[in-house]
Design a protein around this motif. Structure first.
Motif, PDB file in Angstrom:
ATOM      1  N   ASP A  77      79.820  69.859 -49.025  1.00  0.00           N
ATOM      2  CA  ASP A  77      79.100  69.446 -47.821  1.00  0.00           C
ATOM      3  C   ASP A  77      78.475  70.658 -47.152  1.00  0.00           C
ATOM      4  O   ASP A  77      78.665  71.788 -47.576  1.00  0.00           O
ATOM      5  N   ILE A  78      77.753  70.424 -46.091  1.00  0.00           N
ATOM      6  CA  ILE A  78      77.016  71.516 -45.451  1.00  0.00           C
ATOM      7  C   ILE A  78      77.942  72.443 -44.652  1.00  0.00           C
ATOM      8  O   ILE A  78      77.666  73.623 -44.507  1.00  0.00           O
ATOM      9  N   ALA A  79      79.056  71.932 -44.161  1.00  0.00           N
ATOM     10  CA  ALA A  79      79.936  72.752 -43.324  1.00  0.00           C
ATOM     11  C   ALA A  79      80.786  73.726 -44.136  1.00  0.00           C
ATOM     12  O   ALA A  79      81.013  74.848 -43.704  1.00  0.00           O
ATOM     13  N   PHE A  80      81.250  73.326 -45.312  1.00  0.00           N
ATOM     14  CA  PHE A  80      82.192  74.155 -46.056  1.00  0.00           C
ATOM     15  C   PHE A  80      81.609  74.721 -47.351  1.00  0.00           C
ATOM     16  O   PHE A  80      82.291  75.414 -48.085  1.00  0.00           O
ATOM     17  N   SER A  81      80.363  74.431 -47.637  1.00  0.00           N
ATOM     18  CA  SER A  81      79.737  74.930 -48.853  1.00  0.00           C
ATOM     19  C   SER A  81      79.449  76.424 -48.730  1.00  0.00           C
ATOM     20  O   SER A  81      79.155  76.933 -47.656  1.00  0.00           O
ATOM     21  N   ASP A  82      79.528  77.127 -49.868  1.00  0.00           N
ATOM     22  CA  ASP A  82      79.121  78.525 -49.879  1.00  0.00           C
ATOM     23  C   ASP A  82      77.622  78.622 -49.671  1.00  0.00           C
ATOM     24  O   ASP A  82      76.886  77.655 -49.894  1.00  0.00           O
ATOM     25  N   ASN A  83      77.170  79.783 -49.255  1.00  0.00           N
ATOM     26  CA  ASN A  83      75.741  80.006 -49.053  1.00  0.00           C
ATOM     27  C   ASN A  83      75.091  80.179 -50.427  1.00  0.00           C
ATOM     28  O   ASN A  83      75.028  81.265 -50.968  1.00  0.00           O
TER      29      ASN A  83
ATOM     30  N   LYS B 105      69.724  73.551 -49.983  1.00  0.00           N
ATOM     31  CA  LYS B 105      69.141  72.213 -50.166  1.00  0.00           C
ATOM     32  C   LYS B 105      69.656  71.261 -49.086  1.00  0.00           C
ATOM     33  O   LYS B 105      68.874  70.522 -48.478  1.00  0.00           O
ATOM     34  N   LEU B 106      70.960  71.279 -48.825  1.00  0.00           N
ATOM     35  CA  LEU B 106      71.531  70.426 -47.781  1.00  0.00           C
ATOM     36  C   LEU B 106      70.962  70.766 -46.410  1.00  0.00           C
ATOM     37  O   LEU B 106      70.655  69.878 -45.606  1.00  0.00           O
ATOM     38  N   ARG B 107      70.817  72.053 -46.143  1.00  0.00           N
ATOM     39  CA  ARG B 107      70.253  72.490 -44.864  1.00  0.00           C
ATOM     40  C   ARG B 107      68.813  72.027 -44.722  1.00  0.00           C
ATOM     41  O   ARG B 107      68.398  71.542 -43.665  1.00  0.00           O
ATOM     42  N   LYS B 108      68.049  72.159 -45.775  1.00  0.00           N
ATOM     43  CA  LYS B 108      66.644  71.740 -45.744  1.00  0.00           C
ATOM     44  C   LYS B 108      66.532  70.239 -45.479  1.00  0.00           C
ATOM     45  O   LYS B 108      65.715  69.799 -44.666  1.00  0.00           O
ATOM     46  N   ILE B 109      67.360  69.455 -46.156  1.00  0.00           N
ATOM     47  CA  ILE B 109      67.350  68.008 -45.932  1.00  0.00           C
ATOM     48  C   ILE B 109      67.732  67.695 -44.496  1.00  0.00           C
ATOM     49  O   ILE B 109      67.092  66.871 -43.833  1.00  0.00           O
ATOM     50  N   SER B 110      68.753  68.355 -43.984  1.00  0.00           N
ATOM     51  CA  SER B 110      69.200  68.106 -42.606  1.00  0.00           C
ATOM     52  C   SER B 110      68.110  68.433 -41.601  1.00  0.00           C
ATOM     53  O   SER B 110      67.831  67.645 -40.702  1.00  0.00           O
ATOM     54  N   VAL B 111      67.502  69.589 -41.759  1.00  0.00           N
ATOM     55  CA  VAL B 111      66.500  70.030 -40.788  1.00  0.00           C
ATOM     56  C   VAL B 111      65.228  69.208 -40.887  1.00  0.00           C
ATOM     57  O   VAL B 111      64.698  68.736 -39.882  1.00  0.00           O
ATOM     58  N   HIS B 112      64.737  69.015 -42.098  1.00  0.00           N
ATOM     59  CA  HIS B 112      63.436  68.358 -42.261  1.00  0.00           C
ATOM     60  C   HIS B 112      63.502  66.841 -42.186  1.00  0.00           C
ATOM     61  O   HIS B 112      62.549  66.206 -41.740  1.00  0.00           O
ATOM     62  N   GLU B 113      64.594  66.244 -42.646  1.00  0.00           N
ATOM     63  CA  GLU B 113      64.667  64.790 -42.688  1.00  0.00           C
ATOM     64  C   GLU B 113      65.398  64.196 -41.478  1.00  0.00           C
ATOM     65  O   GLU B 113      64.910  63.276 -40.853  1.00  0.00           O
ATOM     66  N   MET B 114      66.564  64.720 -41.168  1.00  0.00           N
ATOM     67  CA  MET B 114      67.364  64.110 -40.104  1.00  0.00           C
ATOM     68  C   MET B 114      67.051  64.672 -38.729  1.00  0.00           C
ATOM     69  O   MET B 114      67.102  63.951 -37.742  1.00  0.00           O
ATOM     70  N   LEU B 115      66.764  65.953 -38.639  1.00  0.00           N
ATOM     71  CA  LEU B 115      66.597  66.588 -37.338  1.00  0.00           C
ATOM     72  C   LEU B 115      65.145  66.893 -36.992  1.00  0.00           C
ATOM     73  O   LEU B 115      64.884  67.696 -36.094  1.00  0.00           O
ATOM     74  N   SER B 116      64.210  66.244 -37.650  1.00  0.00           N
ATOM     75  CA  SER B 116      62.805  66.466 -37.328  1.00  0.00           C
ATOM     76  C   SER B 116      62.500  65.848 -35.961  1.00  0.00           C
ATOM     77  O   SER B 116      63.173  64.907 -35.518  1.00  0.00           O
TER      78      SER B 116
END
Length: 191
Positions: free
Chosen positions: A56-62, A68-79
């Motif tokens: 998941d995005i909270a516990f995944s290594d960088n 990819k998870l960050r990009k989806i979160s920022v662009h899709e959910m938090l737009s």
């Protein structure tokens, strides 16, 4: 300690080795310029089990997966578009919560419970585009599950279960969480 040991030094607390940085220039180097080298951290057994190995995005290594998870979160959910689209749902649920509190004048009110229930209603309406959830215990069930997860993350340490097999650790952690997916009966949106 900085005067004695300098701008960067290591400190061992228990079994964990920590690096202490005391100057803004070094902090900038670590946090901004060398962030990939310093951003990953050891994962507890509980976090690994709960997140299926840190997926998941909270516990995944960088790494590429995290990016990819960050990009989806920022662009899709938090737009801005999606945030604006959900404003009416948030407004309706906050109004319902205020009516709920107003209807209980003269009695004790658990604001934490009302806030969690409001968040649950906002999420279910946003995710499933439904007008409401027929299961009135959904918020209570999700609250219990999230409380158990927080307890497990706080309690279970790597050294507590180091000698046990992975399957045994998984059963131990999942028994603490007592996870059973809540039953959802969602009303369809009358549109």
């Amino acid at each position: 300690m900085a005067h004695t040991y300098g701008p960067i030094f290591k400190l061992k607390l228990g079994s964990k080795l920590h690096v202490v940085i005391n100057t803004p220039e070094l902090a900038k180097e670590v946090v901004r310029d060398q962030d990939e080298a310093f951003s990953n951290r050891a994962q507890t057994i509980a976090a690994s089990v709960i997140t299926n190995g840190g997926q998941d995005i909270a516990f995944s290594d960088n790494n590429a997966n995290w990016r990819k998870l960050r990009k989806i979160s920022v662009h899709e959910m938090l737009s801005n578009k999606n945030i604006e689209a959900g404003s009416s749902v948030r407004r309706d649920e906050v109004r319902n919560a205020i009516k709920n509190v107003f209807g209980r004048i003269g009695t004790k009110v658990d604001i934490r419970e009302i806030a969690f229930s409001t968040e649950t209603c906002v999420l279910t309406r946003t995710i499933w585009e439904s007008k409401g959830v027929k299961n009135n215990n959904l918020a209570a069930e999700l609250d219990m599950i999230s409380s158990n997860i927080v307890q497990v993350l706080g309690r279970v340490k790597n050294n507590n279960l180091a000698a046990e097999s992975r399957g045994t650790r998984r059963r131990y952690v999942t028994s603490w969480i007592n996870f059973s997916p809540p039953s959802l009966m969602i009303e369809s949106n009358p549109t």
